[in-house]
Design a protein around this motif. Sequence first.
Motif, PDB file in Angstrom:
ATOM      1  N   LYS A  58       0.953  -1.303  -0.066  1.00 43.12           N
ATOM      2  CA  LYS A  58       0.036  -0.081   0.057  1.00 43.12           C
ATOM      3  C   LYS A  58       0.861   1.299   0.251  1.00 43.12           C
ATOM      4  CE  LYS A  58      -4.218  -1.926   2.043  1.00 43.12           C
ATOM      5  NZ  LYS A  58      -4.945  -1.839   3.416  1.00 43.12           N
ATOM      6  N   SER A  59       2.032   1.055   0.504  1.00 45.51           N
ATOM      7  CA  SER A  59       3.025   2.119   0.382  1.00 45.51           C
ATOM      8  C   SER A  59       3.462   2.710  -0.893  1.00 45.51           C
ATOM      9  CB  SER A  59       4.286   1.957   1.107  1.00 45.51           C
ATOM     10  OG  SER A  59       3.759   1.684   2.328  1.00 45.51           O
ATOM     11  N   VAL A  60       3.068   1.679  -2.033  1.00 48.41           N
ATOM     12  CA  VAL A  60       3.551   1.890  -3.323  1.00 48.41           C
ATOM     13  C   VAL A  60       2.288   2.075  -4.356  1.00 48.41           C
ATOM     14  CG1 VAL A  60       4.749   1.054  -5.312  1.00 48.41           C
ATOM     15  CG2 VAL A  60       5.482   0.523  -3.001  1.00 48.41           C
ATOM     16  N   VAL A  61       1.292   1.304  -4.167  1.00 49.42           N
ATOM     17  CA  VAL A  61       0.452   1.287  -5.371  1.00 49.42           C
ATOM     18  C   VAL A  61      -1.158   1.090  -4.533  1.00 49.42           C
ATOM     19  CG1 VAL A  61       0.225  -1.224  -5.363  1.00 49.42           C
ATOM     20  CG2 VAL A  61      -0.702   0.154  -7.237  1.00 49.42           C
ATOM     21  N   ILE A  62      -2.088   1.901  -5.029  1.00 53.65           N
ATOM     22  CA  ILE A  62      -3.506   1.961  -4.460  1.00 53.65           C
ATOM     23  C   ILE A  62      -4.363   0.999  -5.188  1.00 53.65           C
ATOM     24  CG2 ILE A  62      -5.308   3.445  -3.835  1.00 53.65           C
ATOM     25  CD1 ILE A  62      -2.983   4.007  -2.257  1.00 53.65           C
ATOM     26  N   LYS A  63      -4.213   0.845  -6.469  1.00 55.51           N
ATOM     27  CA  LYS A  63      -5.025   0.117  -7.251  1.00 55.51           C
ATOM     28  C   LYS A  63      -4.126  -0.315  -8.372  1.00 55.51           C
ATOM     29  CE  LYS A  63      -9.642  -0.668  -9.479  1.00 55.51           C
ATOM     30  NZ  LYS A  63     -10.827   0.134  -9.708  1.00 55.51           N
ATOM     31  N   ARG A  64      -4.192  -1.655  -8.903  1.00 53.45           N
ATOM     32  CA  ARG A  64      -3.638  -2.081  -9.929  1.00 53.45           C
ATOM     33  C   ARG A  64      -4.243  -1.811 -11.109  1.00 53.45           C
ATOM     34  NH1 ARG A  64       1.003  -5.522  -9.316  1.00 53.45           N
ATOM     35  NH2 ARG A  64       0.555  -5.982 -11.497  1.00 53.45           N
ATOM     36  N   ASP A  65      -3.759  -1.511 -12.258  1.00 58.86           N
ATOM     37  CA  ASP A  65      -4.369  -1.302 -13.634  1.00 58.86           C
ATOM     38  C   ASP A  65      -5.575  -0.243 -13.523  1.00 58.86           C
ATOM     39  OD1 ASP A  65      -2.843  -3.313 -14.635  1.00 58.86           O
ATOM     40  OD2 ASP A  65      -4.039  -5.068 -13.935  1.00 58.86           O
ATOM     41  N   LYS A  66      -5.584   0.508 -12.597  1.00 60.84           N
ATOM     42  CA  LYS A  66      -6.576   1.630 -12.319  1.00 60.84           C
ATOM     43  C   LYS A  66      -6.852   2.326 -13.691  1.00 60.84           C
ATOM     44  CE  LYS A  66      -7.503   5.613  -9.672  1.00 60.84           C
ATOM     45  NZ  LYS A  66      -7.314   6.475  -8.405  1.00 60.84           N
ATOM     46  N   TYR A  67      -5.875   2.608 -14.534  1.00 60.33           N
ATOM     47  CA  TYR A  67      -6.183   3.386 -15.761  1.00 60.33           C
ATOM     48  C   TYR A  67      -5.993   2.749 -17.082  1.00 60.33           C
ATOM     49  CZ  TYR A  67      -5.323   7.185 -12.247  1.00 60.33           C
ATOM     50  OH  TYR A  67      -5.328   7.670 -10.991  1.00 60.33           O
ATOM     51  N   GLY A  68      -6.278   1.235 -16.825  1.00 62.42           N
ATOM     52  CA  GLY A  68      -5.750   0.382 -17.900  1.00 62.42           C
ATOM     53  C   GLY A  68      -4.792  -0.654 -17.540  1.00 62.42           C
ATOM     54  N   LYS A  69      -4.843  -1.587 -18.474  1.00 65.32           N
ATOM     55  CA  LYS A  69      -3.684  -2.711 -18.218  1.00 65.32           C
ATOM     56  C   LYS A  69      -2.261  -2.159 -18.052  1.00 65.32           C
ATOM     57  CE  LYS A  69      -2.444  -7.246 -19.604  1.00 65.32           C
ATOM     58  NZ  LYS A  69      -2.718  -7.984 -18.470  1.00 65.32           N
ATOM     59  N   GLY A  70      -1.608  -2.345 -16.903  1.00 58.65           N
ATOM     60  CA  GLY A  70      -0.355  -2.087 -16.851  1.00 58.65           C
ATOM     61  C   GLY A  70      -0.262  -0.480 -16.341  1.00 58.65           C
ATOM     62  N   LYS A  71      -1.262   0.196 -16.230  1.00 61.11           N
ATOM     63  CA  LYS A  71      -1.305   1.605 -15.875  1.00 61.11           C
ATOM     64  C   LYS A  71      -1.846   1.543 -14.239  1.00 61.11           C
ATOM     65  CE  LYS A  71      -1.798   3.520 -20.549  1.00 61.11           C
ATOM     66  NZ  LYS A  71      -2.573   4.107 -21.520  1.00 61.11           N
ATOM     67  N   HIS A  72      -1.073   1.576 -13.407  1.00 58.77           N
ATOM     68  CA  HIS A  72      -1.438   1.477 -12.056  1.00 58.77           C
ATOM     69  C   HIS A  72      -1.641   2.727 -11.541  1.00 58.77           C
ATOM     70  CE1 HIS A  72      -0.205  -2.580 -12.936  1.00 58.77           C
ATOM     71  NE2 HIS A  72       1.108  -2.209 -13.000  1.00 58.77           N
ATOM     72  N   GLY A  73      -2.438   2.856 -10.477  1.00 60.41           N
ATOM     73  CA  GLY A  73      -2.916   3.826  -9.366  1.00 60.41           C
ATOM     74  C   GLY A  73      -1.955   3.897  -8.283  1.00 60.41           C
ATOM     75  N   PHE A  74      -0.632   4.610  -8.653  1.00 58.98           N
ATOM     76  CA  PHE A  74       0.257   4.629  -7.623  1.00 58.98           C
ATOM     77  C   PHE A  74      -0.184   5.603  -6.204  1.00 58.98           C
ATOM     78  CE2 PHE A  74       2.895   3.167 -11.004  1.00 58.98           C
ATOM     79  CZ  PHE A  74       3.585   2.197 -10.384  1.00 58.98           C
ATOM     80  N   ASN A  75       0.420   5.133  -5.282  1.00 57.19           N
ATOM     81  CA  ASN A  75       0.252   5.863  -3.842  1.00 57.19           C
ATOM     82  C   ASN A  75       0.970   7.393  -4.457  1.00 57.19           C
ATOM     83  OD1 ASN A  75       1.265   7.525  -1.473  1.00 57.19           O
ATOM     84  ND2 ASN A  75       0.532   5.791  -0.694  1.00 57.19           N
TER      85      ASN A  75
END
Length: 347
Positions: A190-207
């Motif tokens: 959770k320190s790094v990523v909030i949600k995987r693939d949030k904006y599409g495949k491979g486009k993650h929602g980082f912290n």
Amino acid sequence: MISQEEFTVIHTLKAQGYSIRAIARMTGLDRRTVSRRLKQSERKPYAKREYPSKLDRFKPYIQKRLEEALPKRIPSTEILEEIVLRGYDGKLRILQEYMGKWYTEHGFGKAEDPIVRFETKPGYQAQVDWTVIRGGKSPIYAFVMLLSYSRAPFVYFTDNMRQDTWQRCHEKAFVYFGGVPQTILYDNLKSVVIKRDKYGKGKHGFNDAFLDFSKGWFEPRLCRPYRAQTKGKVERFNRYLKENFYIPLKASLKGSGVTITPDLLNLHVFGWIARTNERVHATTLARPTDRLQEERKYLRPYRPEVSAPVKLESFTTNRSIPAIMIDYQTRLQEYEAIVPRRIDHAS
């Protein structure tokens, strides 16, 4: 030693009237062997000879150390270091055979290692993880950063995993190594990523806080879901840290009344790292110390533009400090003069 069948043949030929010389020629055995076996009414196996071992006088100490650590295991390389200091001059293989037999007798099988590791170019990748050293009301966590090419580790113990602590540990690691790798590999922290693939495949929602921290320094990358083995180098080191550093230290302090804290572990760990870096790595077949000297040429310089000083805990131990550790200490002193915050342990 002759077989039961050969023993029977010898006595059968003798009963048929053949001489010892003839029996020896017919069976391919030595005449003295034939003569000796004919004097026996039944086959007697040779008594097994017991030879003294260089390990014998150290076995009580080894057994005590292994028992203290149960149900955990202390690796043979760590025990070897301890008994060498006490005068052992034998081989590691002898110790491994004894410890393997001891663990088998106590119901411990050989642990499997399913982790597959991939090699990278110097300066390209580091792998980072939190690992729990001790749970409960007074937890201890270890921040671990491992340079993938050299296998050189940085370890820092804390009592929390807050975002500010997370970032400070990264900064300390960059100063320790003398630079920043191009990419750093994480799992779903959770320190790094909030949600995987949030904006599409491979486009993650980082912290957001961590993404702002990483910009301009390195590219954070994520393991595939449920595939922590992708960062197998640091996963394997985490186990090595617990088995070769924490468990032996904890066992040696048992009954001493000394409380194990993050500060205590930080006081000892960097001397231990310096020693482990001198060993030949089983995969690279080189010392991490040597490969780190090469890898540092490819790391991006790390000079945070801040001014206020910060107190940084000592990175030394009461053991002698190798030259490469003195170089690290110099950079860490520079760090004290430029980084404004410190990691405070919760009361």
